[in-house]
Write a protein that holds these residues in place. Structure first.
Motif, PDB file in Angstrom:
ATOM      1  N   ARG A  34       0.835  -1.209   0.000  1.00  0.00           N
ATOM      2  CA  ARG A  34       0.000   0.000   0.000  1.00  0.00           C
ATOM      3  C   ARG A  34       0.870   1.260   0.000  1.00  0.00           C
ATOM      4  O   ARG A  34       0.555   2.235  -0.687  1.00  0.00           O
ATOM      5  CB  ARG A  34      -0.948  -0.007   1.190  1.00  0.00           C
ATOM      6  N   GLU A  35       1.965   1.227   0.739  1.00  0.00           N
ATOM      7  CA  GLU A  35       2.910   2.357   0.736  1.00  0.00           C
ATOM      8  C   GLU A  35       3.554   2.503  -0.641  1.00  0.00           C
ATOM      9  O   GLU A  35       3.722   3.611  -1.139  1.00  0.00           O
ATOM     10  CB  GLU A  35       3.995   2.162   1.803  1.00  0.00           C
ATOM     11  N   TRP A  36       3.923   1.377  -1.246  1.00  0.00           N
ATOM     12  CA  TRP A  36       4.524   1.396  -2.582  1.00  0.00           C
ATOM     13  C   TRP A  36       3.552   2.031  -3.577  1.00  0.00           C
ATOM     14  O   TRP A  36       3.957   2.862  -4.398  1.00  0.00           O
ATOM     15  CB  TRP A  36       4.904  -0.025  -2.999  1.00  0.00           C
ATOM     16  N   ILE A  37       2.292   1.645  -3.488  1.00  0.00           N
ATOM     17  CA  ILE A  37       1.266   2.208  -4.379  1.00  0.00           C
ATOM     18  C   ILE A  37       1.211   3.725  -4.215  1.00  0.00           C
ATOM     19  O   ILE A  37       1.211   4.465  -5.199  1.00  0.00           O
ATOM     20  CB  ILE A  37      -0.128   1.588  -4.098  1.00  0.00           C
ATOM     21  N   LYS A  38       1.156   4.199  -2.960  1.00  0.00           N
ATOM     22  CA  LYS A  38       1.097   5.650  -2.714  1.00  0.00           C
ATOM     23  C   LYS A  38       2.295   6.361  -3.319  1.00  0.00           C
ATOM     24  O   LYS A  38       2.157   7.421  -3.926  1.00  0.00           O
ATOM     25  CB  LYS A  38       1.057   5.925  -1.205  1.00  0.00           C
ATOM     26  N   CYS A  39       3.473   5.780  -3.153  1.00  0.00           N
ATOM     27  CA  CYS A  39       4.700   6.418  -3.645  1.00  0.00           C
ATOM     28  C   CYS A  39       4.838   6.363  -5.162  1.00  0.00           C
ATOM     29  O   CYS A  39       5.516   7.198  -5.750  1.00  0.00           O
ATOM     30  CB  CYS A  39       5.923   5.752  -3.016  1.00  0.00           C
ATOM     31  N   HIS A  40       4.210   5.387  -5.795  1.00  0.00           N
ATOM     32  CA  HIS A  40       4.396   5.194  -7.230  1.00  0.00           C
ATOM     33  C   HIS A  40       3.173   5.541  -8.076  1.00  0.00           C
ATOM     34  O   HIS A  40       3.176   5.323  -9.283  1.00  0.00           O
ATOM     35  CB  HIS A  40       4.830   3.749  -7.505  1.00  0.00           C
ATOM     36  N   MET A  41       2.147   6.083  -7.422  1.00  0.00           N
ATOM     37  CA  MET A  41       0.953   6.488  -8.154  1.00  0.00           C
ATOM     38  C   MET A  41       1.346   7.532  -9.197  1.00  0.00           C
ATOM     39  O   MET A  41       1.997   8.521  -8.882  1.00  0.00           O
ATOM     40  CB  MET A  41      -0.066   7.070  -7.177  1.00  0.00           C
ATOM     41  N   GLY A  42       1.014   7.277 -10.441  1.00  0.00           N
ATOM     42  CA  GLY A  42       1.360   8.194 -11.518  1.00  0.00           C
ATOM     43  C   GLY A  42       2.758   7.977 -12.072  1.00  0.00           C
ATOM     44  O   GLY A  42       3.127   8.563 -13.079  1.00  0.00           O
ATOM     45  N   LYS A  43       3.552   7.138 -11.412  1.00  0.00           N
ATOM     46  CA  LYS A  43       4.918   6.869 -11.867  1.00  0.00           C
ATOM     47  C   LYS A  43       5.071   5.473 -12.449  1.00  0.00           C
ATOM     48  O   LYS A  43       6.007   5.221 -13.192  1.00  0.00           O
ATOM     49  CB  LYS A  43       5.900   7.014 -10.700  1.00  0.00           C
ATOM     50  N   SER A  44       4.176   4.573 -12.080  1.00  0.00           N
ATOM     51  CA  SER A  44       4.264   3.191 -12.547  1.00  0.00           C
ATOM     52  C   SER A  44       3.152   2.915 -13.550  1.00  0.00           C
ATOM     53  O   SER A  44       1.980   3.206 -13.284  1.00  0.00           O
ATOM     54  CB  SER A  44       4.137   2.218 -11.366  1.00  0.00           C
ATOM     55  N   LYS A  45       3.517   2.316 -14.662  1.00  0.00           N
ATOM     56  CA  LYS A  45       2.524   1.971 -15.681  1.00  0.00           C
ATOM     57  C   LYS A  45       1.636   0.821 -15.229  1.00  0.00           C
ATOM     58  O   LYS A  45       0.605   0.541 -15.833  1.00  0.00           O
ATOM     59  CB  LYS A  45       3.217   1.608 -16.990  1.00  0.00           C
ATOM     60  N   ASP A  46       2.018   0.145 -14.125  1.00  0.00           N
ATOM     61  CA  ASP A  46       1.241  -0.990 -13.641  1.00  0.00           C
ATOM     62  C   ASP A  46       0.099  -0.578 -12.710  1.00  0.00           C
ATOM     63  O   ASP A  46      -0.752  -1.390 -12.390  1.00  0.00           O
ATOM     64  CB  ASP A  46       2.159  -1.989 -12.915  1.00  0.00           C
ATOM     65  N   ILE A  47       0.091   0.661 -12.279  1.00  0.00           N
ATOM     66  CA  ILE A  47      -0.997   1.162 -11.433  1.00  0.00           C
ATOM     67  C   ILE A  47      -1.958   1.927 -12.328  1.00  0.00           C
ATOM     68  O   ILE A  47      -1.577   2.895 -12.977  1.00  0.00           O
ATOM     69  CB  ILE A  47      -0.465   2.097 -10.330  1.00  0.00           C
ATOM     70  N   GLY A  78      17.252 -11.046   3.511  1.00  0.00           N
ATOM     71  CA  GLY A  78      17.339  -9.751   4.180  1.00  0.00           C
ATOM     72  C   GLY A  78      17.375  -8.588   3.207  1.00  0.00           C
ATOM     73  O   GLY A  78      18.006  -7.563   3.461  1.00  0.00           O
ATOM     74  N   SER A  79      16.704  -8.754   2.073  1.00  0.00           N
ATOM     75  CA  SER A  79      16.754  -7.730   1.025  1.00  0.00           C
ATOM     76  C   SER A  79      15.366  -7.195   0.665  1.00  0.00           C
ATOM     77  O   SER A  79      15.072  -6.954  -0.504  1.00  0.00           O
ATOM     78  CB  SER A  79      17.444  -8.305  -0.217  1.00  0.00           C
ATOM     79  N   VAL A  80      14.525  -7.003   1.675  1.00  0.00           N
ATOM     80  CA  VAL A  80      13.162  -6.523   1.419  1.00  0.00           C
ATOM     81  C   VAL A  80      13.178  -5.129   0.797  1.00  0.00           C
ATOM     82  O   VAL A  80      12.387  -4.836  -0.106  1.00  0.00           O
ATOM     83  CB  VAL A  80      12.316  -6.567   2.714  1.00  0.00           C
ATOM     84  N   LYS A  81      14.092  -4.293   1.243  1.00  0.00           N
ATOM     85  CA  LYS A  81      14.179  -2.943   0.677  1.00  0.00           C
ATOM     86  C   LYS A  81      14.458  -3.023  -0.835  1.00  0.00           C
ATOM     87  O   LYS A  81      13.823  -2.334  -1.639  1.00  0.00           O
ATOM     88  CB  LYS A  81      15.282  -2.136   1.371  1.00  0.00           C
ATOM     89  N   ALA A  82      15.378  -3.882  -1.238  1.00  0.00           N
ATOM     90  CA  ALA A  82      15.693  -4.059  -2.655  1.00  0.00           C
ATOM     91  C   ALA A  82      14.506  -4.637  -3.416  1.00  0.00           C
ATOM     92  O   ALA A  82      14.267  -4.285  -4.573  1.00  0.00           O
ATOM     93  CB  ALA A  82      16.928  -4.949  -2.816  1.00  0.00           C
ATOM     94  N   TYR A  83      13.750  -5.520  -2.782  1.00  0.00           N
ATOM     95  CA  TYR A  83      12.535  -6.093  -3.386  1.00  0.00           C
ATOM     96  C   TYR A  83      11.598  -4.969  -3.816  1.00  0.00           C
ATOM     97  O   TYR A  83      11.122  -4.953  -4.942  1.00  0.00           O
ATOM     98  CB  TYR A  83      11.858  -7.024  -2.377  1.00  0.00           C
ATOM     99  N   TRP A  84      11.360  -4.036  -2.892  1.00  0.00           N
ATOM    100  CA  TRP A  84      10.422  -2.948  -3.221  1.00  0.00           C
ATOM    101  C   TRP A  84      11.012  -1.969  -4.213  1.00  0.00           C
ATOM    102  O   TRP A  84      10.285  -1.379  -5.008  1.00  0.00           O
ATOM    103  CB  TRP A  84       9.964  -2.231  -1.942  1.00  0.00           C
ATOM    104  N   GLU A  85      12.327  -1.782  -4.212  1.00  0.00           N
ATOM    105  CA  GLU A  85      12.946  -0.906  -5.194  1.00  0.00           C
ATOM    106  C   GLU A  85      12.808  -1.465  -6.605  1.00  0.00           C
ATOM    107  O   GLU A  85      12.660  -0.718  -7.568  1.00  0.00           O
ATOM    108  CB  GLU A  85      14.421  -0.693  -4.855  1.00  0.00           C
ATOM    109  N   LYS A  86      12.850  -2.793  -6.728  1.00  0.00           N
ATOM    110  CA  LYS A  86      12.736  -3.442  -8.045  1.00  0.00           C
ATOM    111  C   LYS A  86      11.307  -3.713  -8.430  1.00  0.00           C
ATOM    112  O   LYS A  86      11.027  -4.036  -9.574  1.00  0.00           O
ATOM    113  CB  LYS A  86      13.506  -4.765  -8.045  1.00  0.00           C
ATOM    114  N   PHE A  87      10.392  -3.637  -7.468  1.00  0.00           N
ATOM    115  CA  PHE A  87       8.985  -3.970  -7.701  1.00  0.00           C
ATOM    116  C   PHE A  87       8.431  -3.076  -8.794  1.00  0.00           C
ATOM    117  O   PHE A  87       7.802  -3.426  -9.686  1.00  0.00           O
ATOM    118  CB  PHE A  87       8.173  -3.801  -6.425  1.00  0.00           C
TER     119      PHE A  87
END
Length: 87
Positions: A34-47, A78-87
């Motif tokens: 949900r945080e990722w969605i908020k941060c990437h709204m209008g920036k990601s073609k997948d939203i 231990g790479s959750v931060k990288a997971y979301w950066e690549k998401f």
């Protein structure tokens, strides 16, 4: 293919809950997504926003499994931060 955001969340959480003891991690994924969605709204073609509805674009249902499996791998590594950066 597109899924409503709530359906997407439910499907990924269901996959994560197939693993024993993942209740809290599934909730964490939900919150982080949900945080990722908020941060990437209008920036990601997948939203996609259509009227009052938000959708997430995926290739096919297999991608739900890949999202959950990748998150499990990120937890182990231990790479959750990288997971979301690549998401």
């Amino acid at each position: 293919m597109k899924l409503k955001i709530e359906e997407m969340i439910m499907n990924v959480k269901d996959e994560l809950l197939c693993y024993e003891g993942m209740e809290q991690k599934a909730e964490d994924w939900d919150k982080e997504f949900r945080e990722w969605i908020k941060c990437h709204m209008g920036k990601s073609k997948d939203i996609l926003k259509e009227g009052d509805n938000l959708f997430f674009r995926i290739r096919d249902e297999e991608e739900i499994f890949e999202i959950a499996d990748s998150y499990m791998d990120a937890l182990e590594e231990g790479s959750v931060k990288a997971y979301w950066e690549k998401f």
